[in-house]
Design a protein around this motif. Structure first.
Motif, PDB file in Angstrom:
ATOM      1  N   GLU A 445       1.101  -0.900   0.134  1.00 54.79           N
ATOM      2  CA  GLU A 445       0.722  -0.210  -0.153  1.00 54.79           C
ATOM      3  C   GLU A 445       1.101   1.551   0.388  1.00 54.79           C
ATOM      4  O   GLU A 445       0.193   2.224  -1.038  1.00 54.79           O
ATOM      5  N   ARG A 446       2.127   1.411   0.749  1.00 50.07           N
ATOM      6  CA  ARG A 446       3.114   1.732   0.794  1.00 50.07           C
ATOM      7  C   ARG A 446       3.817   2.426  -0.425  1.00 50.07           C
ATOM      8  O   ARG A 446       3.395   4.015  -1.324  1.00 50.07           O
ATOM      9  N   LEU A 447       4.408   1.873  -1.286  1.00 51.71           N
ATOM     10  CA  LEU A 447       4.381   1.936  -2.356  1.00 51.71           C
ATOM     11  C   LEU A 447       3.802   2.733  -3.528  1.00 51.71           C
ATOM     12  O   LEU A 447       3.420   3.143  -4.000  1.00 51.71           O
ATOM     13  N   GLN A 448       2.291   1.654  -3.317  1.00 51.34           N
ATOM     14  CA  GLN A 448       1.775   2.086  -4.275  1.00 51.34           C
ATOM     15  C   GLN A 448       1.520   3.129  -4.862  1.00 51.34           C
ATOM     16  O   GLN A 448       0.584   4.094  -5.508  1.00 51.34           O
ATOM     17  N   LEU A 449       0.803   4.165  -3.347  1.00 58.27           N
ATOM     18  CA  LEU A 449       0.854   5.562  -3.206  1.00 58.27           C
ATOM     19  C   LEU A 449       1.347   6.576  -3.752  1.00 58.27           C
ATOM     20  O   LEU A 449       1.019   7.182  -3.542  1.00 58.27           O
ATOM     21  N   ASN A 450       2.329   6.218  -2.869  1.00 61.57           N
ATOM     22  CA  ASN A 450       3.213   6.969  -2.356  1.00 61.57           C
ATOM     23  C   ASN A 450       4.746   6.972  -3.514  1.00 61.57           C
ATOM     24  O   ASN A 450       4.991   7.798  -3.877  1.00 61.57           O
ATOM     25  N   GLY A 451       4.878   5.643  -4.499  1.00 59.06           N
ATOM     26  CA  GLY A 451       5.722   5.811  -4.945  1.00 59.06           C
ATOM     27  C   GLY A 451       5.143   5.506  -6.566  1.00 59.06           C
ATOM     28  O   GLY A 451       6.713   5.268  -7.751  1.00 59.06           O
ATOM     29  N   VAL A 452       3.789   5.158  -6.332  1.00 58.37           N
ATOM     30  CA  VAL A 452       3.677   5.011  -7.960  1.00 58.37           C
ATOM     31  C   VAL A 452       2.982   5.969  -9.108  1.00 58.37           C
ATOM     32  O   VAL A 452       3.230   5.997  -9.949  1.00 58.37           O
ATOM     33  N   LEU A 453       1.860   6.104  -8.190  1.00 55.59           N
ATOM     34  CA  LEU A 453       0.478   6.592  -8.445  1.00 55.59           C
ATOM     35  C   LEU A 453       1.691   8.420  -8.999  1.00 55.59           C
ATOM     36  O   LEU A 453       0.749   9.307 -10.199  1.00 55.59           O
ATOM     37  N   GLY A 454       2.374   8.870  -7.897  1.00 58.83           N
ATOM     38  CA  GLY A 454       2.750  10.073  -8.578  1.00 58.83           C
ATOM     39  C   GLY A 454       3.780   9.894  -9.535  1.00 58.83           C
ATOM     40  O   GLY A 454       4.687  11.262 -10.252  1.00 58.83           O
ATOM     41  N   ALA A 512      -3.126  -6.146  -7.236  1.00 58.95           N
ATOM     42  CA  ALA A 512      -2.596  -6.622  -5.283  1.00 58.95           C
ATOM     43  C   ALA A 512      -4.076  -5.852  -4.571  1.00 58.95           C
ATOM     44  O   ALA A 512      -3.988  -5.858  -3.220  1.00 58.95           O
ATOM     45  N   THR A 513      -5.759  -5.939  -5.371  1.00 57.50           N
ATOM     46  CA  THR A 513      -6.695  -5.664  -4.934  1.00 57.50           C
ATOM     47  C   THR A 513      -6.804  -6.784  -3.727  1.00 57.50           C
ATOM     48  O   THR A 513      -7.447  -6.918  -2.357  1.00 57.50           O
ATOM     49  N   PHE A 514      -7.270  -7.582  -4.743  1.00 66.15           N
ATOM     50  CA  PHE A 514      -7.545  -9.164  -4.094  1.00 66.15           C
ATOM     51  C   PHE A 514      -6.612 -10.348  -4.625  1.00 66.15           C
ATOM     52  O   PHE A 514      -5.959 -10.164  -5.695  1.00 66.15           O
ATOM     53  N   PHE A 515      -6.393 -11.406  -3.928  1.00 67.67           N
ATOM     54  CA  PHE A 515      -5.326 -12.518  -3.630  1.00 67.67           C
ATOM     55  C   PHE A 515      -6.694 -13.929  -3.148  1.00 67.67           C
ATOM     56  O   PHE A 515      -7.735 -13.723  -2.396  1.00 67.67           O
ATOM     57  N   PHE A 516      -6.574 -14.832  -3.247  1.00 68.41           N
ATOM     58  CA  PHE A 516      -7.751 -16.047  -2.938  1.00 68.41           C
ATOM     59  C   PHE A 516      -6.227 -17.132  -2.972  1.00 68.41           C
ATOM     60  O   PHE A 516      -5.241 -17.527  -3.420  1.00 68.41           O
ATOM     61  N   ALA A 517      -6.961 -17.864  -2.012  1.00 65.62           N
ATOM     62  CA  ALA A 517      -6.400 -19.616  -1.972  1.00 65.62           C
ATOM     63  C   ALA A 517      -7.686 -21.086  -1.967  1.00 65.62           C
ATOM     64  O   ALA A 517      -8.581 -20.205  -1.497  1.00 65.62           O
ATOM     65  N   LEU A 539      -9.258  -9.024   0.736  1.00 70.31           N
ATOM     66  CA  LEU A 539      -8.569  -7.782   0.520  1.00 70.31           C
ATOM     67  C   LEU A 539      -7.480  -7.441   0.815  1.00 70.31           C
ATOM     68  O   LEU A 539      -7.070  -6.690   2.390  1.00 70.31           O
ATOM     69  N   VAL A 540      -6.870  -7.015   0.496  1.00 73.30           N
ATOM     70  CA  VAL A 540      -5.085  -6.268   0.909  1.00 73.30           C
ATOM     71  C   VAL A 540      -4.946  -4.846   0.730  1.00 73.30           C
ATOM     72  O   VAL A 540      -4.915  -4.384   1.398  1.00 73.30           O
ATOM     73  N   SER A 541      -5.883  -4.681  -0.414  1.00 67.24           N
ATOM     74  CA  SER A 541      -5.003  -3.072  -1.198  1.00 67.24           C
ATOM     75  C   SER A 541      -6.844  -2.616  -0.717  1.00 67.24           C
ATOM     76  O   SER A 541      -7.650  -2.615  -1.969  1.00 67.24           O
ATOM     77  N   LEU A 542      -6.906  -1.397  -0.689  1.00 67.35           N
ATOM     78  CA  LEU A 542      -8.362  -0.901  -0.895  1.00 67.35           C
ATOM     79  C   LEU A 542      -8.342   0.794  -1.916  1.00 67.35           C
ATOM     80  O   LEU A 542      -8.495   1.382  -2.016  1.00 67.35           O
ATOM     81  N   VAL A 543      -8.810  -0.468  -3.215  1.00 64.57           N
ATOM     82  CA  VAL A 543      -8.594   0.668  -4.359  1.00 64.57           C
ATOM     83  C   VAL A 543      -9.739   0.405  -5.023  1.00 64.57           C
ATOM     84  O   VAL A 543      -9.982  -1.378  -5.501  1.00 64.57           O
ATOM     85  N   PRO A 544     -11.530   0.392  -5.225  1.00 63.82           N
ATOM     86  CA  PRO A 544     -11.713   0.255  -5.506  1.00 63.82           C
ATOM     87  C   PRO A 544     -12.100  -0.806  -7.045  1.00 63.82           C
ATOM     88  O   PRO A 544     -11.682  -0.152  -8.098  1.00 63.82           O
ATOM     89  N   THR A 545     -12.718  -1.557  -7.312  1.00 63.18           N
ATOM     90  CA  THR A 545     -12.688  -2.777  -7.656  1.00 63.18           C
ATOM     91  C   THR A 545     -13.503  -4.034  -8.006  1.00 63.18           C
ATOM     92  O   THR A 545     -13.562  -4.155  -7.145  1.00 63.18           O
ATOM     93  N   GLU A 546     -13.520  -4.183  -9.050  1.00 67.03           N
ATOM     94  CA  GLU A 546     -14.631  -5.208  -9.327  1.00 67.03           C
ATOM     95  C   GLU A 546     -14.177  -6.353  -9.869  1.00 67.03           C
ATOM     96  O   GLU A 546     -13.396  -6.840 -10.670  1.00 67.03           O
ATOM     97  N   LEU A 547     -14.322  -8.178  -8.924  1.00 63.49           N
ATOM     98  CA  LEU A 547     -13.461  -8.974  -9.031  1.00 63.49           C
ATOM     99  C   LEU A 547     -15.183  -9.876  -9.259  1.00 63.49           C
ATOM    100  O   LEU A 547     -16.177 -10.054  -8.727  1.00 63.49           O
TER     101      LEU A 547
END
Length: 822
Positions: A445-454, A512-517, A539-547
């Motif tokens: 989450e830290r990387l997605q918000l602060n290292g990628v989007l910008g 990285a929003t959803f993973f499954f086992a 549910l791992v990342s709070l990114v609005p997503t439809e699965l």
């Protein structure tokens, strides 16, 4: 990836003459060699198929493995520009990496899995969706023939259109790398959007590459001549040919695994066989020690992509060749927690750690997961900034010594190379899959918000960052060094490594929003001697997503207003809604389900971020108890759930009956607060440096000209800074003169005048971040008599008022007369 200086002017003129004569010869030759496109494609496919059969029939040569505890010489620096003549070495007692690999794979079975991007769609309206749309527009703007120009010329064809510029220019040794990124990004974006134009272009490019492969022969497929690989094997200066081949192979594999192109897989197998043949020749003529020495040069993630190919094909030769790129000088120290990262080129080595983890997933060797874990843990504890990024001017420095890098230019402009950030994010995602450890989820989450989007410039397609500046008074905008590695990239005259990883990163922001086992059925549990279990949806990342999850007949929709979207002090809310998925022909499934919809054996695992739990704990302490605003509520058929404030994942298990038209929903309220994070630097002059964050977001200081630092005790700093309330945010305005276009602006502590918002001059790269907009912002405070008072945003408590001479100035109202407080 370092930029290389060009040759002298006289050399360029001579080369231009020779290239011109070569074009005349190649054009004449091409007229006699050209075949109809359809016939050429058919011949290409037949040749590749025959070549694949021949490769399987060739016996693999054997190479003696190094004994355990081999001592090897490792350079202090390795990466682009490495030269064996001037290199300084230290001895390393290397562990046995079993290279070449000749074992029998036993892949692990307990890892989480990622959903195909075909199953995941970003919801419109989020920052991630907007970023993907900008990236899509850029991909659509690229002419494929421009990227194919150098490939066709290298194969003796007559190129179409015009050649690309920047790092893809015909004279650049790295040419061809961006086409691999383009194939990957197009496949990812097509999977998310089903865009028909991208579908056609992907088919066109793969077909054109097959024609190039047929002309070059032997499986070789590249935009540069084989002589660059000869120089690599002799450890002579060359700009990373294997780095480029890694990108090509990865693009082809993504075309196969995501877009379903069997031709792309054939091309990848052929190119891997070509690479393998070169590796075997080096081993037989120069030995394994010399081969290891070649790995001191930059070679991308060749181990990573070949381990991926081995997972697809299951062929022993692919595992053997992949292991030969597992670099002992980098991986061995990770086994003993020895820190040898100083002076290493960052983007040379992060992909190697990714490859080590993928080796573990193919072979089951636990040590290779350990190596990847130890590396990322070492990086995070000694060299990452608050944003999650690392590296300075492409390299890692000494551990826990970052403070001197955060000043004004030139040091303050060349932080966290974007390639390094993108690849570190990949490693964190894969480690979370493999370990399920929450610290990796927080880091994602830290990387997605602060290292990628910008790293992508607003709504401007094709403008990406090479470096992400973190220094004092710097800006992202200005470019000033060779090949544009500072500032925003040019859409058609750049094509750097970070632009390539950038178009991939912004094509898969939902990954990285959803993973499954998958579930463990009763039969499988009986066979293994372990317990059965239902399928898990994480549910791992709070990114609005439809699965869409056909195997479990579930549609999961996450709506969220995260820290990017809400005013300070307002909780972040997320709602996960599960509805039955109606299928024309249900896929094969495992586990029980009810007669009408959702499976009965589905377990939800919802990540509760550590920043939310910390904010809740602080609020509960301040209020004398309670949940601190961290809450979860459920509706629908949920049998049991855990909402312990001290755990990283809340768990809920679905129970029947759930019928068509009904749904299960889980709503989370996640409090966010201002907090500080110390810089990794204990030296006296830097030990008080901190980053200020709101939830997971690292904040930037937009300060007045005379203030560049926040002062005060670190443990009280977050208490001393108050968020601007939502009602006050709506009162922020700027005033502009209609005739002149000048803005009312604050100067110093008391003066107010009309002036233009001009950016400062840039005498050295990104010098001089501007606070002009800050000075031209006011708060319009309504008064009881119907008037409006203008409070300076940069100087709270000071209001615009006329002076005795009639001019405007800032004044502090007399006691008791202040129109409004914050």
């Amino acid at each position: 990836m370092a930029a290389r200086r060009g040759p002298p002017r006289s050399t360029v003129l001579l080369l231009a003459v020779l290239i011109g004569l070569s074009f005349v010869f190649l054009f004449s030759l091409e007229r006699h060699m050209r075949r109809p496109a359809a016939a050429l494609r058919k011949a290409t496919e037949e040749e590749l198929a025959a070549q694949s059969r021949r490769q399987r029939e060739v016996a693999l040569p054997r190479q003696t493995e190094p004994a355990a505890g081999t001592t090897i010489a490792c350079p202090l620096y390795s990466g682009p520009g490495f030269g064996k003549a001037g290199a300084k070495y230290t001895e390393l007692h290397a562990i046995n990496l079993h290279s070449p690999y000749q074992g029998l794979p036993e892949p692990p079975t307990a890892t989480l899995q990622q959903f195909s991007l075909r199953r995941l769609r970003l919801l419109a309206g989020s920052a991630q969706w907007a970023s993907m749309q900008v990236n899509l527009n850029y991909l659509l703007s690229i002419d494929p023939d421009t990227l194919l120009w150098a490939w066709r010329r290298n194969a003796g064809e007559h190129p179409k259109g015009r050649p690309a510029g920047g790092w893809e220019a015909p004279h650049m040794e790295l040419r061809g790398h961006f086409l691999g990124h383009y194939l990957s990004a197009c496949a990812m974006t097509w999977a998310s959007t089903n865009h028909s134009v991208l579908d056609g272009r992907m088919r066109y490019v793969v077909s054109a590459m097959a024609e190039v492969a047929a002309r070059l022969g032997g499986g070789y497929l590249s935009a540069f001549p084989e002589s660059l690989l000869d120089r690599f094997e002799r450890i002579e200066p060359v700009w990373a040919p294997y780095y480029t081949l890694h990108k090509v192979l990865q693009g082809l594999l993504d075309q196969y695994t995501i877009a379903g192109s069997s031709l792309a897989l054939q091309l990848a197998i052929g190119l891997a066989a070509y690479v393998g043949g070169r590796l075997e020749r080096v081993l037989s003529t120069s030995g394994l020690t010399h081969h290891w020495a070649t790995l001191n040069m930059e070679y991308g993630g060749m181990n990573d992509v070949l381990w991926q190919l081995a997972a697809i094909t299951g062929r022993p030769e692919h595992r053997r060749w992949a292991s030969l790129f597992d670099k002992p000088c980098f991986l061995s120290p990770q086994a003993t927690h020895e820190d040898r990262l100083s002076k290493m080129h960052a983007n040379t080595h992060v992909p190697i750690a990714i490859g080590a983890l993928h080796r573990h997933e193919v072979t089951g060797e636990p040590v290779f997961r350990l190596l990847a874990e130890n590396f990322l843990d070492l990086l995070n504890t000694t060299r990452t900034f608050a944003t999650g990024g690392s590296s300075h001017h492409e390299n890692w420095g000494s551990p826990n010594k970052l403070g001197h890098l955060l000043g004004p230019p030139p040091f303050g402009t060349v932080h966290q190379e974007s390639c390094v950030t993108h690849n570190t994010l990949r490693l964190a995602i894969d480690l979370f899959r493999s370990t399920r450890q929450p610290q990796y989820a927080d880091f994602i989450e830290r990387l997605q918000l602060n290292g990628v989007l910008g790293t992508q410039r607003g709504t401007q397609p094709g403008q990406m960052l090479y470096f992400y500046p973190l220094g004092t008074g710097v800006s992202k905008k200005e470019a000033g060094i060779n090949l544009g590695t500072s500032g925003w990239s040019h859409p058609t005259q750049y094509f750097s490594c970070c632009m390539g990883t950038g178009i991939e990163a912004h094509a898969k922001l939902q990954e990285a929003t959803f993973f499954f086992a998958p579930p463990v059925t009763a039969a499988a549990a009986a066979a293994s001697g372990g317990p059965g279990s239902p399928a898990d949806l994480w549910l791992v990342s709070l990114v609005p997503t439809e699965l869409v999850w056909p195997e479990q007949r579930v549609r999961a929709t996450l709506t969220a207003n995260g820290a990017l979207d809400v005013p300070s002090g307002t909780p972040c809310n997320a709602t996960l809604t599960l509805t039955p998925l109606q299928l024309a022909s249900p896929p094969e499934r495992h586990g029980a389900s009810d007669a009408a919809g959702l499976p009965s054996s589905l377990r939800l695992k919802l990540r509760i971020p550590r920043w939310a739990r910390a904010a809740a704990a602080a609020a509960a302490l301040r209020d004398g108890g309670g949940d601190g605003g961290l809450r979860g509520s459920v509706s629908g058929a949920v049998a049991a759930g855990s909402t312990d404030l001290n755990v990283d994942f809340w768990s809920f298990e679905l129970t029947p009956p759930v019928r068509t038209g009904e749904e299960v929903s889980v709503r989370l309220s996640l409090p966010a607060a201002l907090h500080v994070e110390p810089l990794k630097d204990p030296r006296c002059q830097y030990k008080e440096m901190t980053a200020l964050l709101y939830g997971p977001l690292v904040l930037a200081g937009l300060t007045t000209s005379g203030q560049s630092e926040l002062h005060g005790r670190r443990e009280r700093l977050d208490d001393a800074i108050v968020p601007v309330p939502a009602d006050a945010r709506s009162q922020l305005i700027s005033l502009r003169a209609a005739e002149s276009g000048e803005f009312l602006s604050v100067l110093g502590q008391s003066a107010v005048e009309l002036r233009r918002l001009t950016e400062p001059g840039f005498s050295n790269r990104r010098r001089g971040g501007s606070d002009a907009a800050n000075a031209a912002t006011f708060r319009a405070v309504p008064r009881a008599n119907g008037e409006v008072a203008l409070e300076a945003f940069a100087l709270p408590g000071r209001f615009v008022a006329p002076s005795a001479a009639g001019a405007l100035r800032l004044e502090v109202p007399r006691r008791g007369s202040s129109p409004h407080g914050w």
